[in-house]
Write a protein that holds these residues in place. Structure first.
Motif, PDB file in Angstrom:
ATOM      1  N   ILE A  91      15.455  41.641  21.416  1.00 16.70           N
ATOM      2  CA  ILE A  91      17.238  42.833  21.003  1.00 16.70           C
ATOM      3  C   ILE A  91      16.434  43.593  20.344  1.00 16.70           C
ATOM      4  N   GLY A  92      18.349  44.671  20.683  1.00 15.78           N
ATOM      5  CA  GLY A  92      17.703  46.327  19.926  1.00 15.78           C
ATOM      6  C   GLY A  92      17.293  45.808  18.454  1.00 15.78           C
ATOM      7  N   SER A  93      18.845  45.577  17.978  1.00 19.43           N
ATOM      8  CA  SER A  93      18.480  45.665  16.464  1.00 19.43           C
ATOM      9  C   SER A  93      19.547  44.160  16.432  1.00 19.43           C
ATOM     10  N   THR A  94      18.799  43.746  15.612  1.00 19.72           N
ATOM     11  CA  THR A  94      19.924  42.121  14.882  1.00 19.72           C
ATOM     12  C   THR A  94      20.474  42.482  13.857  1.00 19.72           C
ATOM     13  N   ASN A  95      20.693  43.207  13.282  1.00 17.06           N
ATOM     14  CA  ASN A  95      21.410  43.974  11.916  1.00 17.06           C
ATOM     15  C   ASN A  95      22.903  44.331  13.330  1.00 17.06           C
ATOM     16  N   ASP A  96      22.692  45.405  14.464  1.00 15.31           N
ATOM     17  CA  ASP A  96      23.836  46.015  15.118  1.00 15.31           C
ATOM     18  C   ASP A  96      24.605  44.169  15.710  1.00 15.31           C
ATOM     19  N   LYS A  97      23.315  43.482  16.214  1.00 20.54           N
ATOM     20  CA  LYS A  97      24.413  42.305  16.559  1.00 20.54           C
ATOM     21  C   LYS A  97      25.415  41.752  15.735  1.00 20.54           C
ATOM     22  N   ALA A  98      24.422  41.662  14.399  1.00 22.11           N
ATOM     23  CA  ALA A  98      25.482  41.389  13.257  1.00 22.11           C
ATOM     24  C   ALA A  98      26.578  41.416  12.603  1.00 22.11           C
ATOM     25  N   LYS A  99      26.553  42.751  13.079  1.00 24.07           N
ATOM     26  CA  LYS A  99      27.726  44.456  12.771  1.00 24.07           C
ATOM     27  C   LYS A  99      28.968  43.924  14.018  1.00 24.07           C
ATOM     28  N   GLU A 100      28.585  43.816  14.654  1.00 26.67           N
ATOM     29  CA  GLU A 100      29.759  43.478  16.211  1.00 26.67           C
ATOM     30  C   GLU A 100      29.514  42.383  16.153  1.00 26.67           C
ATOM     31  N   LEU A 101      29.198  41.248  15.567  1.00 26.18           N
ATOM     32  CA  LEU A 101      29.267  39.924  15.040  1.00 26.18           C
ATOM     33  C   LEU A 101      30.735  39.973  14.380  1.00 26.18           C
ATOM     34  N   ALA A 102      30.565  40.886  13.330  1.00 21.15           N
ATOM     35  CA  ALA A 102      31.354  40.495  11.991  1.00 21.15           C
ATOM     36  C   ALA A 102      32.468  40.937  12.487  1.00 21.15           C
ATOM     37  N   ARG A 103      32.722  42.283  13.340  1.00 21.10           N
ATOM     38  CA  ARG A 103      33.679  42.801  13.927  1.00 21.10           C
ATOM     39  C   ARG A 103      34.777  41.968  14.721  1.00 21.10           C
ATOM     40  N   ARG A 104      34.269  41.657  15.551  1.00 22.70           N
ATOM     41  CA  ARG A 104      35.092  40.102  16.186  1.00 22.70           C
ATOM     42  C   ARG A 104      34.883  38.954  15.186  1.00 22.70           C
ATOM     43  N   ASN A 105      35.072  39.387  13.997  1.00 24.35           N
ATOM     44  CA  ASN A 105      35.694  38.254  13.283  1.00 24.35           C
ATOM     45  C   ASN A 105      34.816  36.449  12.889  1.00 24.35           C
ATOM     46  N   LEU A 155      21.623  38.209   7.931  1.00 24.98           N
ATOM     47  CA  LEU A 155      22.798  37.606   8.299  1.00 24.98           C
ATOM     48  C   LEU A 155      23.992  38.232   7.806  1.00 24.98           C
ATOM     49  N   LEU A 156      25.042  37.640   7.892  1.00 22.40           N
ATOM     50  CA  LEU A 156      26.379  38.090   8.397  1.00 22.40           C
ATOM     51  C   LEU A 156      27.039  37.464   7.275  1.00 22.40           C
ATOM     52  N   LEU A 157      27.042  37.921   5.986  1.00 20.78           N
ATOM     53  CA  LEU A 157      28.055  37.694   5.076  1.00 20.78           C
ATOM     54  C   LEU A 157      29.535  38.154   4.219  1.00 20.78           C
ATOM     55  N   ARG A 158      30.501  37.272   3.769  1.00 23.87           N
ATOM     56  CA  ARG A 158      31.515  37.825   3.684  1.00 23.87           C
ATOM     57  C   ARG A 158      31.039  37.538   2.299  1.00 23.87           C
ATOM     58  N   PRO A 159      30.906  37.977   1.437  1.00 19.98           N
ATOM     59  CA  PRO A 159      30.922  37.950  -0.141  1.00 19.98           C
ATOM     60  C   PRO A 159      32.996  38.334  -0.316  1.00 19.98           C
ATOM     61  N   ASN A 160      33.017  36.799  -1.394  1.00 21.87           N
ATOM     62  CA  ASN A 160      34.048  37.195  -2.362  1.00 21.87           C
ATOM     63  C   ASN A 160      34.383  37.494  -3.730  1.00 21.87           C
ATOM     64  N   THR A 202      20.888  46.851   3.842  1.00 20.12           N
ATOM     65  CA  THR A 202      21.975  46.075   4.126  1.00 20.12           C
ATOM     66  C   THR A 202      22.579  46.973   4.532  1.00 20.12           C
ATOM     67  N   GLU A 203      23.975  46.717   5.472  1.00 21.86           N
ATOM     68  CA  GLU A 203      25.049  47.582   5.803  1.00 21.86           C
ATOM     69  C   GLU A 203      26.097  46.439   5.712  1.00 21.86           C
ATOM     70  N   ALA A 204      26.803  47.467   4.551  1.00 25.03           N
ATOM     71  CA  ALA A 204      28.350  46.585   4.574  1.00 25.03           C
ATOM     72  C   ALA A 204      29.265  47.551   5.354  1.00 25.03           C
ATOM     73  N   GLY A 205      31.235  46.527   5.663  1.00 23.30           N
ATOM     74  CA  GLY A 205      31.393  46.728   6.500  1.00 23.30           C
ATOM     75  C   GLY A 205      31.931  46.753   6.141  1.00 23.30           C
ATOM     76  N   PRO A 206      34.402  47.236   6.178  1.00 20.09           N
ATOM     77  CA  PRO A 206      35.115  46.547   5.399  1.00 20.09           C
ATOM     78  C   PRO A 206      35.460  44.968   4.990  1.00 20.09           C
ATOM     79  N   ASP A 207      34.984  43.886   5.322  1.00 17.09           N
ATOM     80  CA  ASP A 207      34.794  42.898   4.545  1.00 17.09           C
ATOM     81  C   ASP A 207      33.904  41.770   4.878  1.00 17.09           C
ATOM     82  N   TYR A 208      32.832  42.479   5.247  1.00 18.07           N
ATOM     83  CA  TYR A 208      31.295  41.738   4.908  1.00 18.07           C
ATOM     84  C   TYR A 208      30.294  43.001   4.946  1.00 18.07           C
ATOM     85  N   VAL A 209      28.881  42.141   4.508  1.00 19.79           N
ATOM     86  CA  VAL A 209      27.989  42.275   4.378  1.00 19.79           C
ATOM     87  C   VAL A 209      26.809  41.874   5.513  1.00 19.79           C
ATOM     88  N   VAL A 210      26.083  43.095   6.073  1.00 18.29           N
ATOM     89  CA  VAL A 210      24.623  42.200   6.619  1.00 18.29           C
ATOM     90  C   VAL A 210      23.622  42.331   6.026  1.00 18.29           C
TER      91      VAL A 210
END
Ligand code: BTN
Length: 266
Positions: A22-36, A71-76, A125-133
């Motif tokens: 794969i290119g990058s597992t982080n990029d894939k996980a971020k793509e998954l995060a954006r697709r809910n 690992l895609l996390l959605r921490p509370n 570690t890369e964080a988005g609005p509602d997730y952390v990869v």
């Protein structure tokens, strides 16, 4: 490498994607995060063609000697507490590797793991609005390194002379991560693991230099930096938020935030 079906018994793992390349597992996980995709989605690859490191660097991962996963996390937890997740991962990795390989790793704050003075893995570690990869790359059975990083990087194989089962190591890491992560979200800080983290911390109670992130390091030889203009501090370990407590020569304690600096032990 064949993933073990027991990964699904680990509560934090809700979904697994496994790639040869794969290119990058982080990029894939971020793509998954954006697709809910769900919290606990795990992306594992045997190799990456565009593995990413911190500070815009690349992470060498084109061979299948290493273990690469995100690992895609959605921490509370409050956004201000999110940086703690990287330290949770660092301790989980340090403990899992120590147990599985019968070694004693040290943590270079905030999240690099060293064995015998050489870096054996990286966490991005890369964080988005509602997730952390949480992206992790471990030099497991890597036999050699490019001469430009051979001084500073190593693998579990090179340090111990043994070849390790990457699937088994992944299992142990995710079990540790699961239990530390659960404690982190219930405590909402790092108080529950502060003592363990500090006991593995490189430079604890010793002199350290705090290097602003805008200082360019020579990657081939990061110790090749002029420290003469920097003041030494005594490293007192992390506080419950993950900031590093450092005492200056006047006895004043400073709380150093990982986003701003890197640390050099003497
Ligand atoms: C660093 O030390 O600079 C961090 C390296 C992180 C590498 C891992 S490998 C799996 C995941 N996917 C990436 O592209 N990077 C992380």
């Amino acid at each position: 490498m064949r993933l073990s079906s027991s990964l699904f018994k680990i509560p934090i793992i809700n979904n697994i994607l496994f790639y040869d390349t794969i290119g990058s597992t982080n990029d894939k996980a971020k793509e998954l995060a954006r697709r809910n995709s769900v919290h606990g989605s795990l992306v594992v690859a045997k190799s990456q063609t565009a593995g990413k490191g911190r500070l815009g660097r690349s992470f060498y991962s084109t061979s299948d000697d290493g273990l690469y996963f995100s690992l895609l996390l959605r921490p509370n937890v409050e956004p201000s507490h999110l940086s703690g997740i990287t330290l949770v991962a660092a301790l989980a990795l340090s403990e899992a590797i120590d147990e599985y390989c019968k070694v004693k790793t040290t943590i270079k704050w905030p999240n690099d793991i060293y064995l015998n003075g050489k870096k054996i893995l990286g966490i991005l570690t890369e964080a988005g609005p509602d997730y952390v990869v949480l992206g992790i790359g471990i030099n497991v059975n890597t036999p050699t390194f490019n001469s430009n990083i051979a001084n500073t990087a190593s693998s579990l194989f090179l340090e111990t002379g043994l070849i390790y089962d990457k699937a088994e190591l992944l299992n142990i890491i995710l079990c540790k991560l699961n239990s530390l992560y659960e404690s982190f979200v219930s405590h909402k800080d790092l108080s529950f693991m502060q003592a363990e983290y500090n006991s593995s911390l490189a430079g604890l109670n010793k002199e350290v230099y705090i290097i602003p992130q805008n200082v360019t390091l020579n990657i081939a030889n990061p110790s090749d930096i002029d420290l003469s203009n920097l003041d030494p501090y005594i490293c007192l370990g992390i506080d419950i938020t993950g900031n590093l407590k450092c005492q200056d020569s006047f006895g004043i304690i400073h709380y150093v935030n990982s986003g701003e600096v890197s640390l050099r032990t003497k």
